[in-house]
Design a protein around this motif. Structure first.
Motif, short mmCIF file in Angstrom:
data_model
loop_
_atom_site.label_atom_id
_atom_site.label_comp_id
_atom_site.label_asym_id
_atom_site.label_seq_id
_atom_site.Cartn_x
_atom_site.Cartn_y
_atom_site.Cartn_z
N HIS A 84 -38.28 -13.61 25.09
CA HIS A 84 -38.11 -14.34 25.93
C HIS A 84 -36.86 -13.98 26.87
CE1 HIS A 84 -40.28 -16.85 23.46
NE2 HIS A 84 -40.76 -17.60 24.72
N ILE A 85 -36.90 -13.75 28.09
CA ILE A 85 -35.78 -13.22 28.99
C ILE A 85 -35.69 -14.07 30.09
CG2 ILE A 85 -34.92 -11.30 30.56
CD1 ILE A 85 -36.83 -9.28 28.80
N GLY A 86 -34.44 -14.59 30.33
CA GLY A 86 -34.05 -15.57 31.42
C GLY A 86 -33.34 -14.71 32.47
N LEU A 87 -33.69 -15.20 33.81
CA LEU A 87 -33.26 -14.29 34.76
C LEU A 87 -32.49 -15.58 35.78
CD1 LEU A 87 -36.08 -11.85 35.41
CD2 LEU A 87 -33.82 -11.45 34.45
N ARG A 88 -31.56 -14.96 36.77
CA ARG A 88 -31.07 -15.72 37.80
C ARG A 88 -30.72 -15.12 38.87
NH1 ARG A 88 -27.48 -19.29 35.10
NH2 ARG A 88 -29.28 -20.79 34.98
N PHE A 89 -30.72 -15.61 40.15
CA PHE A 89 -30.21 -14.68 41.26
C PHE A 89 -28.83 -14.27 41.09
CE2 PHE A 89 -33.71 -16.95 43.11
CZ PHE A 89 -34.72 -15.75 43.69
N ALA A 90 -28.33 -12.86 41.39
CA ALA A 90 -27.07 -12.35 41.09
C ALA A 90 -26.17 -13.48 42.26
CB ALA A 90 -27.06 -10.91 41.78
N GLY A 91 -25.12 -13.96 41.42
CA GLY A 91 -24.03 -14.73 42.27
C GLY A 91 -24.54 -15.92 42.38
N ALA A 92 -25.72 -16.59 41.76
CA ALA A 92 -26.06 -18.12 41.83
C ALA A 92 -25.11 -18.48 40.83
CB ALA A 92 -27.56 -18.06 41.66
N PRO A 93 -24.84 -20.16 41.02
CA PRO A 93 -24.06 -20.95 40.08
C PRO A 93 -24.97 -21.21 38.69
CG PRO A 93 -24.83 -21.94 42.22
CD PRO A 93 -25.06 -20.75 42.32
N SER A 94 -24.46 -21.16 37.69
CA SER A 94 -25.15 -21.50 36.44
C SER A 94 -25.86 -22.59 36.39
CB SER A 94 -23.93 -21.58 35.31
OG SER A 94 -23.35 -22.79 35.42
N THR A 95 -25.80 -23.43 37.39
CA THR A 95 -26.65 -24.67 37.28
C THR A 95 -28.08 -24.41 38.20
OG1 THR A 95 -25.57 -25.57 39.29
CG2 THR A 95 -24.89 -26.04 36.96
N SER A 96 -28.04 -23.18 38.86
CA SER A 96 -29.20 -22.79 39.61
C SER A 96 -30.39 -22.81 38.86
CB SER A 96 -29.05 -21.29 40.39
OG SER A 96 -27.85 -21.65 41.22
N THR A 97 -31.57 -22.98 39.47
CA THR A 97 -33.04 -22.58 38.52
C THR A 97 -32.99 -21.17 38.16
OG1 THR A 97 -34.03 -24.66 39.86
CG2 THR A 97 -35.11 -23.05 38.75
N ALA A 98 -33.37 -21.19 36.97
CA ALA A 98 -33.75 -19.65 36.47
C ALA A 98 -35.09 -19.42 36.26
CB ALA A 98 -32.81 -19.53 35.05
N LEU A 99 -35.52 -18.28 36.14
CA LEU A 99 -36.93 -17.82 35.63
C LEU A 99 -36.81 -17.65 34.00
CD1 LEU A 99 -38.37 -15.55 38.36
CD2 LEU A 99 -38.67 -17.97 38.02
N THR A 100 -37.61 -17.70 33.53
CA THR A 100 -37.78 -17.29 31.94
C THR A 100 -39.12 -16.68 31.76
OG1 THR A 100 -36.32 -19.17 31.14
CG2 THR A 100 -37.74 -18.04 29.51
N LEU A 101 -39.03 -15.49 31.55
CA LEU A 101 -40.28 -14.68 31.09
C LEU A 101 -40.73 -14.84 29.72
CD1 LEU A 101 -38.94 -11.64 32.90
CD2 LEU A 101 -40.60 -13.19 33.90
N ILE A 102 -42.00 -15.52 29.53
CA ILE A 102 -42.38 -15.71 28.19
C ILE A 102 -43.50 -14.92 27.92
CG2 ILE A 102 -41.66 -18.20 28.22
CD1 ILE A 102 -44.75 -18.76 29.13
#
Length: 122
Positions: A39-57
């Motif tokens: 599993h790998i989690g991604l977030r837009f660069a510079g986005a706050p830690s509370t921003s919605t993330a993508l998790t590749l499953i």
């Protein structure tokens, strides 16, 4: 306080999570925020830690999607569409409805994703 505060992550199936993560990083300026087994989690660069993330499953195969599971808001959908075409993605034409513009594309793993733009939202 409401029982739910936000959508924390969107789960995206991928046959090869590492290759899919690299694709999302390269095309959308996303950064890896965690890795656990495959599993790998991604977030837009510079986005706050509370921003919605993508998790590749990890999955063994991608079933053809007949619906869009999520969309990206893009300030310049035409430029994004051009970059996706240049990267070899399957991309639909841009549609319009009044001031709203949108198109769909297929990600690295074959998931159908939507891109939208409408005035007044950044």
């Amino acid at each position: 306080m409401p029982p739910v505060l936000r959508i924390d992550t969107i789960f995206v199936p991928a046959i090869d999570t590492s290759a899919a993560a690299e694709w999302y990083r390269r095309l959308f300026d996303m950064v890896e925020i965690f890795r656990s087994a495959q599993h790998i989690g991604l977030r837009f660069a510079g986005a706050p830690s509370t921003s919605t993330a993508l998790t590749l499953i990890p999955v063994e195969r991608i079933d053809p999607n007949t619906h869009v599971a999520f969309n990206f808001y893009a300030p310049d959908p035409e430029a994004l569409r051009e970059s996706l075409v240049a990267a070899g993605s399957e991309v639909t034409p841009i549609n319009t409805n009044g001031a709203m513009r949108w198109f769909d594309f297929t990600d690295f793993s074959g998931n159908r994703i939507n891109v939208c733009h409408f005035p007044g939202k950044q």
